[in-house]
Design a protein around this motif. Structure first.
Motif: not given
Length: 202
Positions: A183-198
């Motif tokens: 949960a902590i990591v995905v929130v951080y990734i979303k804030r820093t590089d949202a394109g990862v989840f695209d």
């Protein structure tokens, strides 16, 4: 959660190898070219996390991070997990070569399922319920892999049933820890590089 060599029956070993091979073949097609560096990083994290383990009978309890890998890479988790497990077997004799297919299948399926759960909870744009989805992915990745590991042991020999469920239950604390961490990591990734989840990796 590695199963050691000499424990599983031939039918379970063969089934695991077939499932792993199919998952790897499918997963290789799902790795986006712009995610290769990230996939390598996640594989390294999986490799290192699994080095710190507590032996439990025929298996072990340790951080796995397959739920996190699944949340980001989906089906592409299979080849990443396979390479990490192969290196562990070669370098540290964790698991083994004959059980490589089963270990890849149990952890890969857990990762893939965790990714599907993550995408379902966040929606196609990955913009809602991020903390809940991250926790669910981290928890379910270990839960499903632990359940499959227990079933592999139980189907190999009825005498392993008690040990199988002991292994599964002993990993309950790991499920919660990985849920919080993911949960902590995905929130951080979303804030820093949202394109990862695209990328469509499922």
């Amino acid at each position: 959660m590695h199963i050691a060599e000499g424990v599983l029956s031939a039918p379970v070993l063969i089934t695991g190898a077939v499932v792993a091979a199919a998952g790897i073949a499918y997963g290789l097609k799902k790795i986006p070219s712009n995610h290769l560096m990230l996939a390598s990083l996640l594989g390294s994290a999986f490799f290192v996390a699994s080095l710190i383990h507590v032996p439990i009978g025929f298996s072990s309890a340790h951080l796995i991070l397959n739920g996190l890998i699944g949340a980001i890479l989906g089906a592409a988790s299979f080849p990443i997990i396979f390479v990490a497990l192969l290196l562990q077997a070669v370098l540290f004799q964790f698991g083994g070569f004959t059980v490589l297919g089963v270990n890849t299948a149990t952890m890969g399926i857990g990762a893939w399922a965790a990714g599907l759960i993550f995408r379902w909870l966040t929606g196609p744009a990955t913009n809602k319920n991020l903390k809940t989805a991250g926790f669910a992915a981290g928890f379910s990745g270990v839960f499903i892999s632990g359940l499959l590991t227990a079933l592999a042991l139980a189907f190999s020999n009825e005498g392993f049933v008690a040990a199988a469920w002991t292994i599964f239950l002993s990993n309950l604390p790991v499920m919660f820890i990985e849920g919080i961490l993911t949960a902590i990591v995905v929130v951080y990734i979303k804030r820093t590089d949202a394109g990862v989840f695209d990328a469509k990796t499922s």
